[in-house]
Design a protein around this motif. Sequence first.
Motif, PDB file in Angstrom:
ATOM      1  N   LYS A   1       1.530  10.194 -15.094  1.00 29.20           N
ATOM      2  CA  LYS A   1       1.519   9.257 -13.964  1.00 29.20           C
ATOM      3  C   LYS A   1       2.923   8.802 -13.560  1.00 29.20           C
ATOM      4  CE  LYS A   1      -3.048   7.429 -15.181  1.00 29.20           C
ATOM      5  NZ  LYS A   1      -3.825   6.205 -15.562  1.00 29.20           N
ATOM      6  N   PHE A   2       3.918   9.193 -14.347  1.00 27.99           N
ATOM      7  CA  PHE A   2       5.292   8.807 -14.042  1.00 27.99           C
ATOM      8  C   PHE A   2       6.208   9.954 -14.437  1.00 27.99           C
ATOM      9  CE2 PHE A   2       9.160   6.282 -13.995  1.00 27.99           C
ATOM     10  CZ  PHE A   2       8.907   5.349 -12.996  1.00 27.99           C
ATOM     11  N   ARG A   3       7.155  10.271 -13.551  1.00 28.52           N
ATOM     12  CA  ARG A   3       8.035  11.407 -13.809  1.00 28.52           C
ATOM     13  C   ARG A   3       8.957  11.122 -14.993  1.00 28.52           C
ATOM     14  NH1 ARG A   3       9.208  15.192  -9.348  1.00 28.52           N
ATOM     15  NH2 ARG A   3      11.155  15.531 -10.486  1.00 28.52           N
ATOM     16  N   GLU A   4       9.077  12.113 -15.866  1.00 27.54           N
ATOM     17  CA  GLU A   4       9.921  11.942 -17.048  1.00 27.54           C
ATOM     18  C   GLU A   4      11.388  11.803 -16.669  1.00 27.54           C
ATOM     19  OE1 GLU A   4      10.386  13.927 -21.502  1.00 27.54           O
ATOM     20  OE2 GLU A   4       9.771  15.192 -19.806  1.00 27.54           O
ATOM     21  N   ASP A   5      11.849  12.628 -15.690  1.00 29.83           N
ATOM     22  CA  ASP A   5      13.268  12.554 -15.311  1.00 29.83           C
ATOM     23  C   ASP A   5      13.595  11.214 -14.661  1.00 29.83           C
ATOM     24  OD1 ASP A   5      11.723  13.095 -13.098  1.00 29.83           O
ATOM     25  OD2 ASP A   5      12.844  14.875 -12.467  1.00 29.83           O
TER      26      ASP A   5
ATOM     27  N   LEU B   1       3.254   8.492  -7.503  1.00 30.89           N
ATOM     28  CA  LEU B   1       3.921   9.694  -7.999  1.00 30.89           C
ATOM     29  C   LEU B   1       4.586  10.473  -6.871  1.00 30.89           C
ATOM     30  CD1 LEU B   1       4.248  11.006 -10.793  1.00 30.89           C
ATOM     31  CD2 LEU B   1       2.230  12.400 -10.299  1.00 30.89           C
ATOM     32  N   SER B   2       4.000  10.417  -5.666  1.00 29.28           N
ATOM     33  CA  SER B   2       4.533  11.170  -4.532  1.00 29.28           C
ATOM     34  C   SER B   2       5.892  10.659  -4.062  1.00 29.28           C
ATOM     35  CB  SER B   2       3.540  11.128  -3.355  1.00 29.28           C
ATOM     36  OG  SER B   2       3.318   9.775  -2.950  1.00 29.28           O
TER      37      SER B   2
ATOM     38  N   PRO C   1       0.826  -1.214   0.000  1.00 30.68           N
ATOM     39  CA  PRO C   1       0.000   0.000   0.000  1.00 30.68           C
ATOM     40  C   PRO C   1       0.856   1.258   0.000  1.00 30.68           C
ATOM     41  CG  PRO C   1      -0.819  -1.585   1.609  1.00 30.68           C
ATOM     42  CD  PRO C   1       0.488  -2.113   1.115  1.00 30.68           C
ATOM     43  N   GLU C   2       0.344   2.297  -0.654  1.00 35.59           N
ATOM     44  CA  GLU C   2       1.095   3.542  -0.782  1.00 35.59           C
ATOM     45  C   GLU C   2       1.519   4.096   0.575  1.00 35.59           C
ATOM     46  OE1 GLU C   2       0.509   8.070  -2.625  1.00 35.59           O
ATOM     47  OE2 GLU C   2      -0.904   6.463  -3.150  1.00 35.59           O
TER      48      GLU C   2
END
Length: 386
Positions: free
Chosen positions: A289-293, A243-244, A198-199
């Motif tokens: 939904k996902f960071r590019e870097d 994402l957090s 779980p997150e």
Amino acid sequence: MTSQPFLPHHAEHVLVASPSSVVRQRVLESLRSPVRCVEQASGGAEALGYLESGAWQVLFLDRSLPDLNAEELSHTIRQRFPMVEIVLLDSEADSDVAALPEERVTLPPRKPPNVEKLMPARAVVVNAILQAPLPGMIGGSRKMQPVYRGSRLMARRDTTVLITGPTGSGKELVARAIHDLSARSARAFVVINCAAIPEALLESELFGHTRGAFTGAMQSYSGRIQMAQGGTLFLDEIGDMPLSLQPKLLRFLEQKEVQRLGSCEVLRVDARVIAATNARLLSLVQQGKFREDLYYRLCAFPIEIPPLRERPDDILELAQHFLDKFSLRPPAPELSPEGAQLLRSHPWAGNVRELQNVIERSLILAEDEMMIRPEHMLMPEDRAHG
């Protein structure tokens, strides 16, 4: 190794392969029999080139090679050059390497190899080793050779690897093989499934926490990243990471630093990261939904595992492996021609994991029979209609 004579009397052509010139010289000094031809190689690929270009009788092979895995190389040499006797050296752990007898022999002057003949032969053999199945994996189809080659090349480095492929295709097996072939193999291989936790708990599970950092934190916890110190951290289903948490993971990848929940202390951790996903991360990036870097940091070296339906030549070999694995007694039952044809024609939406399940069920349904036939192979669609 010992200080006793270990060179066979018949040996007149000797090859010594070690990255250490000191080790090579000490081995040469220890030879108690006159030899006609002695050659030195600084790595496994160079040694293979010499073996291809001459009639050698003894190979002294250092376990610590800079380019190839010594155990796999030994296996290949025994298959291709069965007349060559292999003496393994352990220059890092064996104190006798540094204490070989000081009896010198007169060696003939080194004759430079024919480079034009040496290089193509070496390339052929090295490619054969790089493209052979990884430890713990079955199937040598052409579709899998880039996976094996890329994994072996990356095992020598600490570069972050992203393994992609459908569910059940063997992503964790590839990650474990990269770890086992690397210099980190003696340290921990730590697995965390980003989709299974779980997150609210994932941050603590990854980065750790101090006592009292949150309700229920009765004692401090180091976290999975810190557990992988000196080894490898395998992040399975990385596409499901919240994402957090992604900025914190990115910081670790870039700085090798972690900060536990509830603590201001920054800890340095030396852990190699291998990530895996069955999702298209670039599509998740485009959806926000996902960071590019983070994507580009993880994708330093991508390895894509093809689905089982695209490598039909591996199906029967895998099936036989699972028959041997799950059979209660030897010899394992055999596949009937009709059973083999059914396996080759099935689409295998669940990939290798589905094939494993089908074979295990087939053995149960076949009971004491020694032939696996189509009626024993209960496929998922058969159960759905049953």
